[in-house]
Design a protein around this motif. Structure first.
Motif, PDB file in Angstrom:
ATOM      1  N   LEU A 191      -8.448   0.312  -3.758  1.00 25.76           N
ATOM      2  CA  LEU A 191      -8.552  -1.145  -3.690  1.00 25.76           C
ATOM      3  C   LEU A 191      -8.751  -1.569  -2.240  1.00 25.76           C
ATOM      4  CD1 LEU A 191      -6.695  -0.763  -6.431  1.00 25.76           C
ATOM      5  CD2 LEU A 191      -6.309  -3.200  -6.090  1.00 25.76           C
ATOM      6  N   THR A 192      -9.655  -2.532  -2.031  1.00 23.90           N
ATOM      7  CA  THR A 192      -9.813  -3.083  -0.685  1.00 23.90           C
ATOM      8  C   THR A 192      -8.672  -4.067  -0.440  1.00 23.90           C
ATOM      9  OG1 THR A 192     -11.089  -4.944  -1.479  1.00 23.90           O
ATOM     10  CG2 THR A 192     -12.329  -2.954  -0.887  1.00 23.90           C
ATOM     11  N   GLN A 193      -8.538  -4.458   0.820  1.00 23.86           N
ATOM     12  CA  GLN A 193      -7.446  -5.374   1.161  1.00 23.86           C
ATOM     13  C   GLN A 193      -7.551  -6.685   0.377  1.00 23.86           C
ATOM     14  OE1 GLN A 193      -7.131  -5.251   5.369  1.00 23.86           O
ATOM     15  NE2 GLN A 193      -5.068  -6.113   5.390  1.00 23.86           N
ATOM     16  N   SER A 194      -8.786  -7.164   0.213  1.00 23.25           N
ATOM     17  CA  SER A 194      -8.925  -8.439  -0.492  1.00 23.25           C
ATOM     18  C   SER A 194      -8.658  -8.244  -1.988  1.00 23.25           C
ATOM     19  CB  SER A 194     -10.301  -9.059  -0.250  1.00 23.25           C
ATOM     20  OG  SER A 194     -11.281  -8.403  -1.016  1.00 23.25           O
ATOM     21  N   GLN A 195      -8.984  -7.077  -2.494  1.00 27.58           N
ATOM     22  CA  GLN A 195      -8.664  -6.811  -3.903  1.00 27.58           C
ATOM     23  C   GLN A 195      -7.158  -6.775  -4.119  1.00 27.58           C
ATOM     24  OE1 GLN A 195     -11.061  -3.215  -4.429  1.00 27.58           O
ATOM     25  NE2 GLN A 195     -12.278  -4.242  -6.007  1.00 27.58           N
ATOM     26  N   TRP A 196      -6.446  -6.124  -3.179  1.00 29.70           N
ATOM     27  CA  TRP A 196      -4.980  -6.106  -3.246  1.00 29.70           C
ATOM     28  C   TRP A 196      -4.431  -7.530  -3.245  1.00 29.70           C
ATOM     29  CZ3 TRP A 196      -1.853  -2.815  -5.094  1.00 29.70           C
ATOM     30  CH2 TRP A 196      -2.003  -1.436  -4.914  1.00 29.70           C
ATOM     31  N   ALA A 197      -4.974  -8.339  -2.337  1.00 31.73           N
ATOM     32  CA  ALA A 197      -4.479  -9.712  -2.213  1.00 31.73           C
ATOM     33  C   ALA A 197      -4.718 -10.480  -3.513  1.00 31.73           C
ATOM     34  CB  ALA A 197      -5.167 -10.413  -1.051  1.00 31.73           C
ATOM     35  N   ARG A 198      -5.890 -10.300  -4.111  1.00 27.24           N
ATOM     36  CA  ARG A 198      -6.210 -10.980  -5.375  1.00 27.24           C
ATOM     37  C   ARG A 198      -5.238 -10.538  -6.469  1.00 27.24           C
ATOM     38  NH1 ARG A 198     -12.006  -9.637  -7.370  1.00 27.24           N
ATOM     39  NH2 ARG A 198     -11.203 -10.294  -9.406  1.00 27.24           N
ATOM     40  N   GLY A 229       2.491   5.559  -2.284  1.00 28.19           N
ATOM     41  CA  GLY A 229       2.456   4.548  -1.216  1.00 28.19           C
ATOM     42  C   GLY A 229       2.293   3.130  -1.738  1.00 28.19           C
ATOM     43  N   PHE A 230       1.557   2.971  -2.831  1.00 28.52           N
ATOM     44  CA  PHE A 230       1.315   1.620  -3.347  1.00 28.52           C
ATOM     45  C   PHE A 230       2.600   0.914  -3.780  1.00 28.52           C
ATOM     46  CE2 PHE A 230       1.157   4.321  -7.055  1.00 28.52           C
ATOM     47  CZ  PHE A 230       1.793   3.579  -8.016  1.00 28.52           C
ATOM     48  N   LEU A 231       3.639   1.725  -4.140  1.00 30.04           N
ATOM     49  CA  LEU A 231       4.920   1.118  -4.532  1.00 30.04           C
ATOM     50  C   LEU A 231       5.492   0.289  -3.382  1.00 30.04           C
ATOM     51  CD1 LEU A 231       6.820   3.955  -6.480  1.00 30.04           C
ATOM     52  CD2 LEU A 231       5.719   1.926  -7.440  1.00 30.04           C
ATOM     53  N   GLN A 232       5.306   0.836  -2.160  1.00 30.09           N
ATOM     54  CA  GLN A 232       5.797   0.142  -0.956  1.00 30.09           C
ATOM     55  C   GLN A 232       5.211  -1.257  -0.872  1.00 30.09           C
ATOM     56  OE1 GLN A 232       7.874   1.894   0.782  1.00 30.09           O
ATOM     57  NE2 GLN A 232       7.267   4.048   0.736  1.00 30.09           N
ATOM     58  N   TYR A 233       3.942  -1.338  -1.256  1.00 31.46           N
ATOM     59  CA  TYR A 233       3.265  -2.617  -1.145  1.00 31.46           C
ATOM     60  C   TYR A 233       3.900  -3.633  -2.096  1.00 31.46           C
ATOM     61  CZ  TYR A 233      -0.469  -5.899  -0.320  1.00 31.46           C
ATOM     62  OH  TYR A 233      -1.165  -7.015   0.036  1.00 31.46           O
ATOM     63  N   PHE A 234       4.191  -3.207  -3.293  1.00 30.20           N
ATOM     64  CA  PHE A 234       4.841  -4.106  -4.256  1.00 30.20           C
ATOM     65  C   PHE A 234       6.247  -4.477  -3.792  1.00 30.20           C
ATOM     66  CE2 PHE A 234       1.335  -2.732  -6.841  1.00 30.20           C
ATOM     67  CZ  PHE A 234       1.061  -3.828  -7.641  1.00 30.20           C
TER      68      PHE A 234
END
Lengths: 406, 406
Positions: A191-198, A229-234
């Motif tokens: 996922l790109t940063q903007s996709q993550w943000a969306r 790593g994605f868990l950290q983001y959530f």
């Protein structure tokens, strides 16, 4: 008068899986190959077991200090603690802030079963579950049997031959308020940063509850931290979530399915309430989880030397997976098989799509006795030095055959 | 704006059990004694393990021929076969006629969970479950959580201080058509021939479905066949039934809860239909049951010498239970404690009622630091040479004290 059976109306159930394996076993052809084992195989065609496991097995059997009493209902505390540290890293804020906890479950299905029961009781408005993964997941059934409406979406784009994160974004934007998202393999989507943000914006505004599936941390990239790593983001976005953490596959103790239902809450007080309710639910489910697998894993994770040895064995396994994929791609190129076949090496993990349509798959099964699921997703560790030539030549033949070509 | 928790409405759950043990652990009194362990204890105060088990544990760990792949969903076939032979005897008609089958489950709660799920789907008219046992059973919760109406009856008559089979007969006569009877300990009730006839007649005419609970075959009388003899009677009367067979306690592998959901049908065809449906349900519950415990038990049951050794260890355990009960009775008599105390030796199995009312029990807990459940049902294997005098003297004191006397 003869007695009438109570079971008179019970029909023979359709088998949900295993029929491919059954057909394979009944096949008399000496060249037959099965490419859909659920477990990683060694180059000798045996189920992979981390080299550190047999040692620990023996050690545990000889340890006179161990007792074999019932575990507490939440399971082995040292096991869930070690597992959570593995999943998040020792210094993750949820661990430091004491707002993550886990319940030791019977395999990953046990974790979904337990989590779904909790959500049924405590999220009465959440009756729709979206399962977004790279393949059809068996836990769809768990939610369905419990009365949830289940919608399944695949991240795999069979036309473009790649993982497509936009599926997840679209579903998040169209999903109703307060639904549940069971998310697998999101780490394999770039996922790109903007996709993550969306994604985060949609999920936040709709209060979508995430239930992550971590079937084999480390087997995607070979790096334990990177895989989750994605868990950290959530976490950093203040999400509360559940996570099914399965540990059997990454140690090679398949017959002792051990998992953890991971709970992340906003604070410790909320966490304790959720865990207390989960504990009562486990009492009806299995009372005490089996300990053998948990004991093996804890012994390894709590000893730095053994942990190092285990990580090394996992790394070698993943390197071998990558090597097999490279070889398959190379051999197909040398055979001049039409197509780029980059999608084979672009995918992470042992299980990946070959990118063949169902007619080509049927060709391989029927004419070449190579057993592959209809969706063409195979276990690359089933390919070894003895069968790789036959497999790649057969794929070439299938691709070139007029059957099922567009 | 701070994020609102998803779990805001989740209260802290009341603990369903274990609070007595917790209070015991927090007690600083050096004389404290806990008489409510779920497992049999040795005279040294350790959990009992059959002497044959450690040998097998070691042997299995050293066996290079074993693989640790996933088990089939129905579990280990050799394990369920051996367990069924243990339960019914090799030459029982249901085995010979191939109309009994089993699903390897996670402990006995797993067996009740699985059986209850099946009944919910396939016996839609059976919404009432009667649980008739000598004590409050945790599987009441399993049925309750699944939406069944649960009525519980105790076979223990706390006035007459004996097991009272008329409870079962009365319930059978008053119960509505098509309900489910979960029956525990019926082997410990001495039903007369005419009582049996009455019971069978009621159950037949009302099409009551029996779901037997066999938590520890052999621990009641010391004789494996005798403990489950009543099943033969139901078989001979053409009943179809379920049975939860737990095996952990009789081998002393408490931490590897293994059980079998036993299905008896009128013929093989019906049996296969039921088993196929159960298999699909296990997929959602735990996918593959853990194998460790099953492997240990199968190794023992399938080897005549080991089986003999195991049976001997079980026999010694039961003889020890009887001896403890005799000693307790004798010591109470020598102390001149009012009452006959024959009810102690009249009851079978490690867990038996002391026959004290709740005030007397409270006296023992509060004043003597002897931890006993409110109903006065204790685990006699917790009594040993070191604590028997203190326990019997304390019981004498409690009985003589004016508190709670009539």
């Amino acid at each position: 008068m003869p007695t009438l059976s109570v079971f008179l109306d019970v029909p023979l159930a359709q088998k949900l899986e295993g029929s491919l394996l059954k057909t394979y076993k009944q096949d008399d052809c000496p060249n037959k190959i099965f490419l859909a084992y659920r477990v990683c195989m060694t180059s000798e065609g045996q189920p992979w077991v981390s080299s550190v496991v047999p040692k620990i097995r023996l050690q545990i059997s000889q340890d006179p200090s161990l007792n074999y009493e019932y575990m507490p209902m939440m399971g082995m505390k040292s096991f869930t603690e070690a597992s959570l540290k593995l999943l998040f890293g020792k210094y993750n804020q949820v661990i430091v802030e004491n707002r993550v906890g886990g319940v030791h479950t019977v395999g990953d299905n046990g974790a979904f079963q337990l989590g779904a029961q909790f959500l049924k009781i405590w999220r009465k408005d959440s009756r729709i579950v979206y399962i977004i993964s790279s393949k059809k997941e068996s836990h769809g059934l768990v939610f369905q049997d419990m009365g949830f409406t289940v919608c399944e979406y695949s991240l795999w784009d069979s036309k473009q031959l790649c993982m497509d994160p936009s599926v997840l974004l679209d579903v998040a934007e169209q999903a109703p308020h307060g639904c549940i998202f069971v998310i697998g393999n999101i780490g394999d989507c770039k996922l790109t940063q903007s996709q993550w943000a969306r994604l985060i914006a949609s999920m936040k505004s709709k209060q979508i509850f995430p239930f992550f599936d971590i079937p084999y941390q480390g087997l995607s990239t070979g790096n334990l931290e990177e895989d989750t790593g994605f868990l950290q983001y959530f976490v950093s976005q203040d999400f509360e979530f559940f996570c099914s953490q399965s540990l059997s596959k990454i140690f090679g103790i398949y017959d002792e399915g051990v998992g953890v239902l991971v709970v992340v809450a906003l604070n410790n007080q909320l966490l304790l309430c959720v865990l207390s309710q989960l504990m009562n639910l486990t009492q009806a489910l299995w009372l005490n989880p089996p300990t053998r697998g948990a004991r093996i894993i804890t012994s390894i994770l709590c000893n730095p030397a053994l942990q190092g040895e285990w990580k090394q064995s996992l790394k070698e396994l993943v390197e071998n997976i990558m090597l097999i994929k490279e070889k398959v791609k190379e051999k197909l190129r040398l055979l001049g098989t039409p197509g780029s076949w980059d999608h084979i090496t672009d995918q992470n993990g042992p299980q990946s799509y070959l990118g063949l349509n169902s007619q080509k798959v049927e060709y391989l099964v029927k004419k070449k006795h190579i057993y592959i699921p209809k969706n063409g997703r195979i276990n690359f560790t089933c390919i070894n030095a003895w069968n790789i030539d036959y497999i790649t030549q057969s794929i070439n033949e299938a691709v070139l055959s007029p059957e099922g070509s567009e």
